[in-house]
Design a protein around this motif. Sequence first.
Motif, PDB file in Angstrom:
ATOM      1  N   LEU A 195       0.946  -1.160  -0.098  1.00 20.29           N
ATOM      2  CA  LEU A 195      -0.069   0.117   0.188  1.00 20.29           C
ATOM      3  C   LEU A 195       0.865   1.055   0.089  1.00 20.29           C
ATOM      4  O   LEU A 195       0.535   2.191  -0.590  1.00 20.29           O
ATOM      5  CB  LEU A 195      -0.901   0.076   1.117  1.00 20.29           C
ATOM      6  CG  LEU A 195      -2.053   0.938   1.145  1.00 20.29           C
ATOM      7  CD1 LEU A 195      -2.767   1.209  -0.128  1.00 20.29           C
ATOM      8  CD2 LEU A 195      -2.878   1.003   2.598  1.00 20.29           C
ATOM      9  N   ARG A 196       1.990   1.192   0.791  1.00 22.42           N
ATOM     10  CA  ARG A 196       2.736   2.229   0.773  1.00 22.42           C
ATOM     11  C   ARG A 196       3.205   2.786  -0.607  1.00 22.42           C
ATOM     12  O   ARG A 196       3.336   4.044  -0.842  1.00 22.42           O
ATOM     13  CB  ARG A 196       3.911   2.211   1.817  1.00 22.42           C
ATOM     14  CG  ARG A 196       4.927   3.166   1.524  1.00 22.42           C
ATOM     15  CD  ARG A 196       6.236   3.021   2.539  1.00 22.42           C
ATOM     16  NE  ARG A 196       7.263   3.925   2.259  1.00 22.42           N
ATOM     17  CZ  ARG A 196       8.317   3.621   1.526  1.00 22.42           C
ATOM     18  NH1 ARG A 196       8.324   2.814   0.868  1.00 22.42           N
ATOM     19  NH2 ARG A 196       9.341   4.569   1.376  1.00 22.42           N
ATOM     20  N   LYS A 197       3.799   1.871  -1.469  1.00 21.01           N
ATOM     21  CA  LYS A 197       4.236   2.161  -2.777  1.00 21.01           C
ATOM     22  C   LYS A 197       3.140   3.079  -3.569  1.00 21.01           C
ATOM     23  O   LYS A 197       3.544   3.907  -4.285  1.00 21.01           O
ATOM     24  CB  LYS A 197       4.798   0.750  -3.420  1.00 21.01           C
ATOM     25  CG  LYS A 197       5.993   0.508  -2.987  1.00 21.01           C
ATOM     26  CD  LYS A 197       6.634  -0.696  -3.841  1.00 21.01           C
ATOM     27  CE  LYS A 197       5.889  -1.838  -3.976  1.00 21.01           C
ATOM     28  NZ  LYS A 197       6.597  -3.128  -4.671  1.00 21.01           N
ATOM     29  N   ARG A 198       1.953   2.559  -3.505  1.00 26.66           N
ATOM     30  CA  ARG A 198       0.855   3.266  -4.048  1.00 26.66           C
ATOM     31  C   ARG A 198       0.496   4.460  -3.696  1.00 26.66           C
ATOM     32  O   ARG A 198       0.386   5.534  -4.280  1.00 26.66           O
ATOM     33  CB  ARG A 198      -0.497   2.140  -4.037  1.00 26.66           C
ATOM     34  CG  ARG A 198      -0.029   0.968  -5.137  1.00 26.66           C
ATOM     35  CD  ARG A 198      -0.874  -0.137  -4.698  1.00 26.66           C
ATOM     36  NE  ARG A 198      -0.782  -1.196  -5.826  1.00 26.66           N
ATOM     37  CZ  ARG A 198       0.504  -1.898  -5.653  1.00 26.66           C
ATOM     38  NH1 ARG A 198       1.550  -1.802  -4.767  1.00 26.66           N
ATOM     39  NH2 ARG A 198       0.617  -2.764  -6.674  1.00 26.66           N
ATOM     40  N   LEU A 199       0.696   4.754  -2.316  1.00 25.12           N
ATOM     41  CA  LEU A 199       0.443   5.871  -1.594  1.00 25.12           C
ATOM     42  C   LEU A 199       1.620   7.139  -1.779  1.00 25.12           C
ATOM     43  O   LEU A 199       1.227   8.031  -2.229  1.00 25.12           O
ATOM     44  CB  LEU A 199       0.517   5.668  -0.075  1.00 25.12           C
ATOM     45  CG  LEU A 199      -0.591   5.226   0.600  1.00 25.12           C
ATOM     46  CD1 LEU A 199      -0.373   4.768   1.951  1.00 25.12           C
ATOM     47  CD2 LEU A 199      -1.945   5.822   0.259  1.00 25.12           C
TER      48      LEU A 199
END
Length: 689
Positions: free
Chosen positions: A144-148
């Motif tokens: 999720l962090r990479k997408r954020l």
Amino acid sequence: MTNLTEEQRQHIIALLENGEGLPAEFKTVLFPPERQEYELIYAGKEREEDVIAETMAVPLQPIRNFGGNGVDWHNMLIFGDNLQAMKTLLQMKEHGQLTNADGTPGVRLIYIDPPFATKQDFQGNQEEKAYRDKVAGAQFVEFLRKRLVLLRELLADDGSIYVHLDYRKGHYIKVILDETFGENNFVNQIIWKRTSAHSDSKTLGNAHDIILHFSKSSSMVYSKQFIKYSDEYIKKYYKHKDERGRFLDRDLTAKGLRGQGYEYEWKRIKGYWRCPIETMKEYEKQDLLYYTSKGTPRLKQYLHDKEDGSALQDVWADINAINSQAVERVGYPTQKPETLLHRILNASSRSGDIILDGFSGSGTTLAVAEKLGRRWVGIDCGKLAIYTIQKRMLHLKSDIGNKGKTLKPKPFTLYNAGLYDFAQLRNLPWESWRSYALNLFECKDVQHKVGGIELDGYRGNDEVLVFNHRLGGGVVLDYGFIDDLYSKLRGKIGARFFIIAPAASVNFLEDYVEQGRTRFYILRIPYSIINELHRRDFSALVQPADENEVNATVEAVGFDFIRQPKVECNYSIKKPKGEMFRNAVVKIKTFQSRAMAKGVSQKGNLETLSMVLVDYDYSFDSDRKGKETPPPFEVDAVFYANDIQAAGWEVRLPVEELGKSVMLVYVDIYGNEYTEVKTLSDFGGGDHA
């Protein structure tokens, strides 16, 4: 510049030598941000600059337009890995192709409802299990962090993001959002009370989700929201009534007021008041004073002056989850109510703004955006989600909750990102083909001449030529072409030279041809095995074989080309013993994927089937075949491979619900499809009688 890789160094040098500016992705590489006072540390966490720089952008291939083409903008529904699609959207933003109606670049509002990584089963359509999240712990957080990180870059400067989570991972993602957006840009943690009661034997009932709201900067688009008063609230507080309507009475004494208020006598009552005597006289003149039995004046506040209700707080207990009887229900697991997104979109966007949902699921965000006059971009890696959204957008009702008059949607286009139809690509105009070929292999589109030869761009610091296979009605790339090319470029090019060409137009098998000190690399389209070129192993999208896996988080890297699976079936009409109604039965005899993904050749018959989607009443007219664009497929039922296997590899369709034609879409686990249209006579039956 110690954070730069050698390839990044060479790329920067090539750009500067050509007088070009540096892409935005190099900002954090060349000028890394200061270390934060605290951050979440876990295995596999990548640097933000690496996430931005190394995420592969993939071309968006238009598959079908709905409602024609927009004038300034057309809405976008994208099938593919959302991280790669986001990188492509970021490039669109940099090129001025992702703008709101007011001209502001970037996305004004992002709402995402990612899988919660809970391994919890949810009740879904037909009382079957809906899904079980597969990525947990650190893997989910980094997923999720990479997408954020990419979503932050996509936001307009005055934009907002809402991240919908549950209690299991919400605290981790709050820290990640603090790191990514800055703790000073945290706006609210919203509590959505999605159910009134929940019985858990060993814990307190889990009745809420959390929605984390962050802004891109201190300037944020926001409109204050209100909640209508309930009948119970009105009866309890607006208990007085006169000829003007219902009202409540407000205290005018200064008891407990800091500074003690104003001291004077009013109607023989001496004391401290909240307003000066001039204001009290004005209230009296306007008949806005209500007197208690003791003669104490209080201020009338009429209900009609508070039509908007009370100001919205961060606990939302007035919006119910989707139930089995809801008009808006589309039968997709984890569907959120339109009222929830209606509130979020009204609060943080305006008409004409772009709304992005990177985990589109059932399409609630997109449906509400359409109803509120917003532009929208939806991304999902699931074929079921894409077909569900497609059908939903074509059958919208104007009111929230999918009620009211039929609403014709503005034009939108379905795109593939990472999985391409090569047959369609071959029919592109030359300039579109050239652009696609360069994007596919992450080449910079810079037309220039070397030794009198027109070249198309750069890959890193190396020259790139897109081979024009259409010249003279069709030519091939052979050794003679490379010999001629080398004779004109000798001494003017480096150790590597890339030529992009359709595989069918290359008449030798080598991946490169060596001439002098230069290797001429041939990048064939279609071509999946280019791991060394992109510095990573490619992985395919994976479609679920069971409804429990519908929302499994899957990360696909790279690209592939659509290859229709091999399907062979028998068709019959059966009436199960003891039942009243007949079934049209599809007996699947052969299903073999022809995808180029690793391990496909080791899969046995029927192992690569994901699901069969069915449109019970496909409006197909065989007499008009080929004369116009066929009608869109509208999914009515989903049969997952595990359930089909349990039924003896049979798909059973209720004859009474079938129309003149039935469309079946067989999907392999890599997202490839085989489609067929059948009539009842194909099953060996006549009409429904």
